[in-house]
Design a protein around this motif. Structure first.
Motif, PDB file in Angstrom:
ATOM      1  N   LEU A 107      46.267  40.133  33.525  1.00  0.00           N
ATOM      2  CA  LEU A 107      45.178  40.699  32.723  1.00  0.00           C
ATOM      3  C   LEU A 107      44.360  41.705  33.521  1.00  0.00           C
ATOM      4  O   LEU A 107      43.189  41.948  33.237  1.00  0.00           O
ATOM      5  N   ALA A 182      40.110  38.580  33.828  1.00  0.00           N
ATOM      6  CA  ALA A 182      41.060  39.478  34.474  1.00  0.00           C
ATOM      7  C   ALA A 182      41.449  39.023  35.869  1.00  0.00           C
ATOM      8  O   ALA A 182      42.490  39.431  36.396  1.00  0.00           O
ATOM      9  N   TRP A 199      46.728  32.947  25.668  1.00  0.00           N
ATOM     10  CA  TRP A 199      47.350  34.193  25.200  1.00  0.00           C
ATOM     11  C   TRP A 199      47.811  34.027  23.741  1.00  0.00           C
ATOM     12  O   TRP A 199      47.599  34.913  22.921  1.00  0.00           O
TER      13      TRP A 199
END
Length: 203
Positions: A107, A182, A199
């Protein structure tokens, strides 16, 4: 949202030379997330941010070569951990600047390079490191190719710690507090399972 333009004179380095000890010795770059390898996902995020993509790897070299130019550690530094990959990247870098990221951050921010480069282009430092929620992420950095002699001297002197060398080189922190997801490292199998579940919920 359109992808950011590549930062001028910038090369990206994907660090994929880890031993994956906590993943049972697996090459983390080729672990799958929703049908796509982690290395493929990270490479796809890095590639638009730079003029060229290098990959530091020590196994599965042909597979990595499909993603970018594979570089290997110098024999002199082969036991030096992530800094060996960084040294190899700086030697191979044809640009003024290098931005790095590990292969297990699928990410990764699409503007990682631009944000890390901001203080460097303003002349505030020659190396910057991503920070999130007060924690540094040392292998997410941008730095001048001119720091290669400093890194080599550190390694030849027996140094092995990424953060220690970064501090000696005058690293500045760049906050990514707006993107905590991230920088979720995938160190254990359960980390990958949690990310895959999240996800699926989001997509």
């Amino acid at each position: 949202m359109s992808a950011p333009c590549p930062t001028p004179r910038l090369t990206a380095l994907l660090l994929a030379g880890g031993q994956g000890t906590r993943m049972g010795g697996a090459d983390k770059g080729w672990l799958m997330l929703e049908g796509q390898a982690l290395a493929e996902r990270v490479a796809a995020r890095l590639r638009p941010q730079a003029e060229a993509l290098l990959i530091s790897a020590n196994r599965n070299l042909q597979r990595y070569a499909a993603l970018g130019l594979v570089i290997e550690d110098a024999p002199e530094f082969s036991e030096c951990g992530p800094l060996a990959g960084l040294e190899a990247g700086l030697r191979a870098c044809a640009s003024d600047w290098l931005v790095t990221a590990p292969c297990d951050l699928p990410l990764l921010p699409a503007d990682l390079a631009a944000r890390l480069m901001e203080p460097l282009l303003q002349g505030e430092a020659r190396i910057s490191v991503a920070h999130c929620a007060g924690h540094p992420h040392p292998v997410c950095m941008a730095l001048s190719r001119g720091l290669l002699p400093s890194l080599q001297a550190y390694l030849r002197g027996g140094g092995r710690r990424v953060r220690e060398w970064q501090a000696s080189a005058g690293a500045v922190a760049v906050a990514f507090d707006d993107l905590p997801e991230a920088f979720s490292n995938l160190n254990h199998p359960e980390d990958l399972a949690k990310l895959e579940q999240a996800w699926r919920q989001q997509n």
